[in-house]
Design a protein around this motif. Structure first.
Motif, PDB file in Angstrom:
ATOM      1  N   LYS A   1       0.878  -1.171   0.000  1.00  0.00           N
ATOM      2  CA  LYS A   1       0.000   0.000   0.000  1.00  0.00           C
ATOM      3  C   LYS A   1       0.914   1.219   0.000  1.00  0.00           C
ATOM      4  O   LYS A   1       1.658   1.446   0.963  1.00  0.00           O
ATOM      5  CB  LYS A   1      -0.900  -0.010   1.230  1.00  0.00           C
ATOM      6  CG  LYS A   1      -1.957  -1.095   1.190  1.00  0.00           C
ATOM      7  CD  LYS A   1      -2.833  -1.066   2.426  1.00  0.00           C
ATOM      8  CE  LYS A   1      -3.724   0.160   2.367  1.00  0.00           C
ATOM      9  NZ  LYS A   1      -4.718   0.169   3.471  1.00  0.00           N
TER      10      LYS A   1
ATOM     11  N   LEU B   1       1.702   5.371  -0.605  1.00  0.00           N
ATOM     12  CA  LEU B   1       1.193   6.731  -0.559  1.00  0.00           C
ATOM     13  C   LEU B   1       2.039   7.583  -1.502  1.00  0.00           C
ATOM     14  O   LEU B   1       3.269   7.540  -1.437  1.00  0.00           O
ATOM     15  CB  LEU B   1       1.284   7.282   0.864  1.00  0.00           C
ATOM     16  CG  LEU B   1       0.677   8.647   1.094  1.00  0.00           C
ATOM     17  CD1 LEU B   1      -0.842   8.605   0.911  1.00  0.00           C
ATOM     18  CD2 LEU B   1       1.022   9.135   2.500  1.00  0.00           C
TER      19      LEU B   1
ATOM     20  N   GLU C   1      -1.210  -1.091  -4.449  1.00  0.00           N
ATOM     21  CA  GLU C   1      -2.301  -0.141  -4.238  1.00  0.00           C
ATOM     22  C   GLU C   1      -1.665   1.224  -3.992  1.00  0.00           C
ATOM     23  O   GLU C   1      -0.821   1.356  -3.105  1.00  0.00           O
ATOM     24  CB  GLU C   1      -3.121  -0.567  -3.015  1.00  0.00           C
ATOM     25  CG  GLU C   1      -4.279   0.333  -2.705  1.00  0.00           C
ATOM     26  CD  GLU C   1      -5.030  -0.114  -1.466  1.00  0.00           C
ATOM     27  OE1 GLU C   1      -5.447   0.760  -0.692  1.00  0.00           O
ATOM     28  OE2 GLU C   1      -5.174  -1.337  -1.265  1.00  0.00           O
TER      29      GLU C   1
ATOM     30  N   THR D   1      -2.327   5.322  -3.291  1.00  0.00           N
ATOM     31  CA  THR D   1      -3.227   6.412  -2.915  1.00  0.00           C
ATOM     32  C   THR D   1      -2.479   7.716  -3.115  1.00  0.00           C
ATOM     33  O   THR D   1      -1.356   7.874  -2.619  1.00  0.00           O
ATOM     34  CB  THR D   1      -3.670   6.288  -1.443  1.00  0.00           C
ATOM     35  OG1 THR D   1      -4.333   5.032  -1.272  1.00  0.00           O
ATOM     36  CG2 THR D   1      -4.596   7.418  -1.046  1.00  0.00           C
TER      37      THR D   1
ATOM     38  N   ALA E   1     -10.164  13.324  -1.983  1.00  0.00           N
ATOM     39  CA  ALA E   1     -10.421  12.354  -3.045  1.00  0.00           C
ATOM     40  C   ALA E   1     -11.442  12.926  -4.020  1.00  0.00           C
ATOM     41  O   ALA E   1     -12.438  13.513  -3.608  1.00  0.00           O
ATOM     42  CB  ALA E   1     -10.928  11.052  -2.442  1.00  0.00           C
TER      43      ALA E   1
ATOM     44  N   THR F   1      -6.690  10.710  -4.939  1.00  0.00           N
ATOM     45  CA  THR F   1      -7.554   9.585  -4.586  1.00  0.00           C
ATOM     46  C   THR F   1      -7.767   9.422  -3.083  1.00  0.00           C
ATOM     47  O   THR F   1      -8.529   8.554  -2.664  1.00  0.00           O
ATOM     48  CB  THR F   1      -7.007   8.266  -5.173  1.00  0.00           C
ATOM     49  OG1 THR F   1      -5.710   8.016  -4.613  1.00  0.00           O
ATOM     50  CG2 THR F   1      -6.918   8.344  -6.692  1.00  0.00           C
ATOM     51  N   GLY F   2      -7.082  10.230  -2.283  1.00  0.00           N
ATOM     52  CA  GLY F   2      -7.221  10.150  -0.833  1.00  0.00           C
ATOM     53  C   GLY F   2      -7.318  11.529  -0.216  1.00  0.00           C
ATOM     54  O   GLY F   2      -7.082  12.541  -0.875  1.00  0.00           O
TER      55      GLY F   2
ATOM     56  N   LEU G   1      -5.620  11.216   6.496  1.00  0.00           N
ATOM     57  CA  LEU G   1      -4.854   9.996   6.269  1.00  0.00           C
ATOM     58  C   LEU G   1      -4.101   9.582   7.518  1.00  0.00           C
ATOM     59  O   LEU G   1      -3.712  10.399   8.341  1.00  0.00           O
ATOM     60  CB  LEU G   1      -3.907  10.141   5.073  1.00  0.00           C
ATOM     61  CG  LEU G   1      -2.602  10.913   5.218  1.00  0.00           C
ATOM     62  CD1 LEU G   1      -1.492  10.029   5.751  1.00  0.00           C
ATOM     63  CD2 LEU G   1      -2.182  11.438   3.874  1.00  0.00           C
TER      64      LEU G   1
END
Length: 190
Positions: free
Chosen positions: A3, A5, A30, A32, A40, A68-69, A74
């Motif tokens: 994941k 960032l 993935e 973000t 987002a 997207t975030g 966060l």
């Protein structure tokens, strides 16, 4: 898979945001994307920098790149790695204390960090380059050195990447294959 960032802002370098984003997704990670002050569904304007024989790079309008975030909500602990593209965005993103705290989080946890071109401006401002080796766009090299790091020049071209522990850096977008290959090795090792 990891994941990841990705930290972006208006006038991030187009290729340095879009291409790594797509490459990392293609590899199954993935990703973000976040930007201070944006949520987002918002976008950031990008700039295309090119090497056309002038004393410095040229700049042209790029695309709208999707956020997207939500930066404000966060949790850095939800991510395995950080990507910092270059362009003009790092020069003002480094003035945001929450951005610097975010970078320090990944550095303190020894999680993979990939930064390219002007992205190391943020690393220097966060104070995470002390006694580290770092590649970047040559015009950023004084900041790397002032930040306590050792500047690693690009060699014969702008297509090389440098790895120092959890840190993968590169001088500019022509280095994408090497930069993302080395970053993915770190992601796969974790």
């Amino acid at each position: 898979m990891a994941k990841i960032l990705m930290l972006v802002g208006d006038f991030v370098e187009d290729y340095e945001a879009m291409v790594p984003y797509q490459m990392l997704l293609m590899l199954g990670h993935e990703v973000t994307t976040v930007c201070p002050g944006k949520s987002a569904g918002d976008t950031v304007a990008t700039a295309i920098h090119d090497f056309e024989g002038h004393q410095t790079y040229s700049e042209k309008p790029g695309h709208n790149f999707a956020v997207t975030g939500d930066f404000e909500t966060l949790n850095a602990g939800d991510f395995d790695a950080l990507v910092i593209p270059g362009g003009r965005a790092p020069e003002y993103l480094r003035l945001n204390e929450k951005v610097l705290d975010l970078v320090r989080h990944f550095a303190d946890k020894n999680q993979p960090i990939a930064a390219i071109c002007h992205g190391p401006q943020i690393l220097a401002a966060a104070g995470v380059l002390k006694e580290r080796q770092c590649s970047c766009y040559p015009a950023v090299s004084p900041e790397v050195q002032i930040g306590g790091g050792t500047y690693v020049p690009p060699g014969d071209g702008m297509d090389t990447a440098h790895v120092d522990g959890n840190l993968v850096t590169a001088p500019a977008w022509p280095a994408h294959p090497a930069w993302m290959r080395e970053f993915n090795k770190l992601l796969s090792a974790d």
